[in-house]
Design an enzyme around this catalytic site. Structure first.
Site, PDB file in Angstrom:
ATOM      1  N   TYR A 143      -2.333  23.628 -20.246  1.00  0.00           N
ATOM      2  CA  TYR A 143      -2.935  24.481 -19.221  1.00  0.00           C
ATOM      3  C   TYR A 143      -3.923  23.677 -18.371  1.00  0.00           C
ATOM      4  CZ  TYR A 143      -4.851  28.753 -17.151  1.00  0.00           C
ATOM      5  OH  TYR A 143      -5.228  29.735 -16.276  1.00  0.00           O
ATOM      6  N   LYS A 165      -3.652  22.960 -14.334  1.00  0.00           N
ATOM      7  CA  LYS A 165      -4.660  23.438 -13.389  1.00  0.00           C
ATOM      8  C   LYS A 165      -5.411  22.299 -12.709  1.00  0.00           C
ATOM      9  CE  LYS A 165      -3.851  27.843 -13.788  1.00  0.00           C
ATOM     10  NZ  LYS A 165      -3.309  28.613 -12.644  1.00  0.00           N
TER      11      LYS A 165
END
Length: 254
Positions: free
Chosen positions: A160, A164
């Site tokens: 993640y 991002k």
């Protein structure tokens, strides 16, 4: 004295906005507030029934379009259908995203690929497709949902965080390349947001412990993220480009 062209009410009246992941979560909250501010919204989501129900709920000429953001052909087709329906795109909000949490050494190939494909590649495919529409028009505003996980390391967030950080980097490149041609591109980076999924994932002691690490002592409301997206979509943000607006109660400043 020259009259300011900025609207202190952040009106989006008459604007056409595309929102990916718009049928639920943060995307749904953004869609609600955009319509309140006068926009017509194209809800792009992989779940057809949910997207159609959301568009009906929104009203103001909003419409639903099915898309798989990990498939560039699906993205290009959806954007073509949006343009055929509305005639143009003024604002793009990329809110589609997924997360799977595990210690780095336990992350599966499948979980890694899915988060990179949806969060990063999907964001690029939609930016590219909509960007070409906006470049031809000579104007537009793009808002990519990133995360506090794009600025700091979070345990069990290897894939993640990677996705991002990538979204923030991609956004800065697009902001640099496209600003001279009328398009601004920015990111919003929230902390934990109290969507239905956020409430479930951060309930109980886990959530209580996390809140202790946030200076404001609480998680964000979906409407708070939506309000930031309204500002960045309005003409009052015309000089903001390549910025990452962190909405985390001060978590990342520590």
């Amino acid at each position: 004295m020259k009259q300011s062209v900025l609207d202190p009410n952040f009106s989006l009246r008459g604007k056409i906005a595309v929102i990916t992941g718009g049928a639920s979560g943060i995307g749904s909250a953004v869609a609600d507030m955009y319509v309140q501010k006068g926009a017509s919204v194209a809800i792009l989501d992989m779940f057809e029934d949910s997207a159609e129900l959301k568009a009906i709920e929104l009203g103001n000429g909003s419409a639903a379009f099915v898309v798989n953001v990990t498939d560039s052909t699906s993205v290009n087709s959806a954007i073509d259908r949006v343009v055929a329906h509305f005639g143009r795109i003024d604002i793009l909000v990329n809110s589609a995203g997924v997360v799977a949490l595990d210690p780095a050494e336990e992350v599966t190939d499948t979980d890694w690929a899915k988060q990179i494909d949806v969060n990063l590649s999907g964001t690029f495919y939609v930016n590219r497709a909509v960007g070409n529409v906006m470049l031809r028009a000579g104007s537009g505003k793009i808002i990519n949902m990133a995360s506090q996980a794009g600025s700091i390391a979070l345990n069990q967030h290897a894939a993640y965080c990677a996705s991002k950080w990538g979204v923030i980097g991609l956004t800065k490149v697009l902001a640099s390349e496209w600003a001279g041609r009328g398009i601004t591109v920015n990111t919003i980076s929230p902390t934990v947001v109290l969507t239905d999924l956020g409430k479930k994932a951060w309930s109980g002691q886990k959530g209580a412990d996390m809140k202790k690490l946030i200076p404001t002592g609480r998680f964000a409301l979906p409407e708070e993220i939506a309000a930031a997206a309204v500002f960045l979509g309005s003409n009052s943000s015309n000089m903001i480009n390549g910025a990452d607006l962190v909405i985390d109660g001060g978590y990342t400043i520590q």
